[in-house]
Design an enzyme around this catalytic site. Sequence first.
Site, PDB file in Angstrom:
ATOM      1  N   ASP A  14       0.877  -1.174   0.000  1.00  0.00           N
ATOM      2  CA  ASP A  14       0.000   0.000   0.000  1.00  0.00           C
ATOM      3  C   ASP A  14       0.915   1.225   0.000  1.00  0.00           C
ATOM      4  O   ASP A  14       2.127   1.107   0.215  1.00  0.00           O
ATOM      5  CB  ASP A  14      -0.903  -0.014   1.253  1.00  0.00           C
ATOM      6  CG  ASP A  14      -1.823   1.201   1.330  1.00  0.00           C
ATOM      7  OD1 ASP A  14      -2.436   1.551   0.301  1.00  0.00           O
ATOM      8  OD2 ASP A  14      -1.919   1.822   2.401  1.00  0.00           O
ATOM      9  N   SER A  15       0.311   2.395  -0.160  1.00  0.00           N
ATOM     10  CA  SER A  15       1.090   3.630  -0.051  1.00  0.00           C
ATOM     11  C   SER A  15       1.562   3.868   1.383  1.00  0.00           C
ATOM     12  O   SER A  15       2.489   4.631   1.605  1.00  0.00           O
ATOM     13  CB  SER A  15       0.225   4.811  -0.488  1.00  0.00           C
ATOM     14  OG  SER A  15      -0.916   4.899   0.351  1.00  0.00           O
ATOM     15  N   CYS A  77      -4.509  -1.742  -1.786  1.00  0.00           N
ATOM     16  CA  CYS A  77      -4.651  -0.309  -2.029  1.00  0.00           C
ATOM     17  C   CYS A  77      -5.593  -0.160  -3.212  1.00  0.00           C
ATOM     18  O   CYS A  77      -5.301  -0.654  -4.311  1.00  0.00           O
ATOM     19  CB  CYS A  77      -3.273   0.262  -2.356  1.00  0.00           C
ATOM     20  SG  CYS A  77      -3.281   1.989  -2.843  1.00  0.00           S
ATOM     21  N   GLU A 156      -2.428   8.585   8.447  1.00  0.00           N
ATOM     22  CA  GLU A 156      -0.975   8.354   8.467  1.00  0.00           C
ATOM     23  C   GLU A 156      -0.333   9.041   9.678  1.00  0.00           C
ATOM     24  O   GLU A 156       0.620   8.542  10.243  1.00  0.00           O
ATOM     25  CB  GLU A 156      -0.315   8.880   7.178  1.00  0.00           C
ATOM     26  CG  GLU A 156      -0.539   8.017   5.963  1.00  0.00           C
ATOM     27  CD  GLU A 156       0.284   6.718   5.961  1.00  0.00           C
ATOM     28  OE1 GLU A 156       1.455   6.740   6.368  1.00  0.00           O
ATOM     29  OE2 GLU A 156      -0.277   5.685   5.538  1.00  0.00           O
ATOM     30  N   CYS A 188     -11.083   2.905   0.231  1.00  0.00           N
ATOM     31  CA  CYS A 188      -9.666   3.204   0.479  1.00  0.00           C
ATOM     32  C   CYS A 188      -9.286   2.399   1.708  1.00  0.00           C
ATOM     33  O   CYS A 188      -9.997   2.431   2.716  1.00  0.00           O
ATOM     34  CB  CYS A 188      -9.480   4.698   0.730  1.00  0.00           C
ATOM     35  SG  CYS A 188      -7.823   5.121   1.317  1.00  0.00           S
ATOM     36  N   HIS A 190      -7.147   2.792   3.915  1.00  0.00           N
ATOM     37  CA  HIS A 190      -6.866   3.541   5.152  1.00  0.00           C
ATOM     38  C   HIS A 190      -8.127   3.696   6.011  1.00  0.00           C
ATOM     39  O   HIS A 190      -8.037   3.818   7.235  1.00  0.00           O
ATOM     40  CB  HIS A 190      -6.348   4.943   4.817  1.00  0.00           C
ATOM     41  CG  HIS A 190      -4.890   4.999   4.469  1.00  0.00           C
ATOM     42  ND1 HIS A 190      -4.390   4.536   3.283  1.00  0.00           N
ATOM     43  CD2 HIS A 190      -3.819   5.481   5.169  1.00  0.00           C
ATOM     44  CE1 HIS A 190      -3.070   4.732   3.250  1.00  0.00           C
ATOM     45  NE2 HIS A 190      -2.707   5.313   4.392  1.00  0.00           N
TER      46      HIS A 190
HETATM   47  N1  DGL Z   1      -4.850   3.144   0.945  1.00  0.00           N
HETATM   48  C1  DGL Z   1      -4.890   3.524  -0.404  1.00  0.00           C
HETATM   49  C2  DGL Z   1      -6.180   3.199  -1.099  1.00  0.00           C
HETATM   50  O1  DGL Z   1      -6.773   2.212  -0.771  1.00  0.00           O
HETATM   51  C3  DGL Z   1      -4.146   4.749  -0.833  1.00  0.00           C
HETATM   52  C4  DGL Z   1      -4.479   6.028  -0.210  1.00  0.00           C
HETATM   53  C5  DGL Z   1      -3.542   7.093  -0.690  1.00  0.00           C
HETATM   54  O2  DGL Z   1      -2.325   6.867  -0.615  1.00  0.00           O
HETATM   55  O3  DGL Z   1      -4.017   8.126  -1.169  1.00  0.00           O
HETATM   56  O4  DGL Z   1      -6.615   3.864  -2.001  1.00  0.00           O
END
Ligand code: DGL
Length: 287
Positions: A14-15, A77, A156, A188, A190
Amino acid sequence: MDTQAKAVTIGVFDSGVGGLSVLRAIRALLPQHPVIYLADQAHVPYGPRALEEVRGFAEAITRFLLGQGARVIVVACNTASAAALYHLRATFPEVPFVGMEPAVKPAAEQTQTGRVGVLATPATFQGALYASVVERFASHVRLYQDTCPGLVEAIEAGDLDGETPRRILERALQPMLAGGIDTVVLGCTHYPFVIPLIQSIAGPGVRVIDPAPAVARQTQRVLEQRGWLAPSGQTNTLRFFTSGEAERFKAQVQRLLGEHEAAVEKVVWSGGEVKPASSTIVLTSRT
Ligand code: DGL
């Protein structure tokens, strides 16, 4: 040879910390498989970036995870899946990939009001994957979409219930609630970390869909299909990599997943590739 040594390694990326919500579900379902997780915190957030740029990151990270022994890749992600899933499957045809798309299908099936909220990044909404899911499964449903600017950054930063995420989510959810949604799709990875906050704003009548358990089940199916599913038994190893700060990521893992005994290793971007850096921090379980 014992089964521990033979179990196939699952690579997850993931990011940043978002994919830990998927990792948690994979560990709950498939503890017998070793997992390596990479957080590309040098580039978080991915959401506002061009799809082409994210595609480049995803390909390089996949190469790195395969080099570390991963045989199945979970793109934990939505943004990277939107940007790169087709490309990854074409580039690495021998590798099974599990990707993510906003869970619009189950939401469209379950909604009583015919109104569904979707929270995801701008890149995810722009991708062909989302358009195709909406077209195939949700043409009869009214979708309310919001990109929640700043929410990935707040998560984050470890702010899961403060003033900033509350403000962002209230602004996103209030028009949806006024429109009569009864379901919210977390598009997302996150966002599952702020489910309590979302639920407190939306109220108990709104169902919040976290796709992580379905992604873990899909990973299990992929392993089964290849004959790679290891017999359940002992809990296998977990290794973390970050292109950000290893110490900081260690604290995030501890906070979001609870205590784990695993190594956090720093990686660096060099010439468009992910390379190991020297510093290794051991994360020790208290139990
Ligand atoms: N967690 C990621 C997603 O599911 C990326 C969020 C991001 O880095 O903008 O889209």
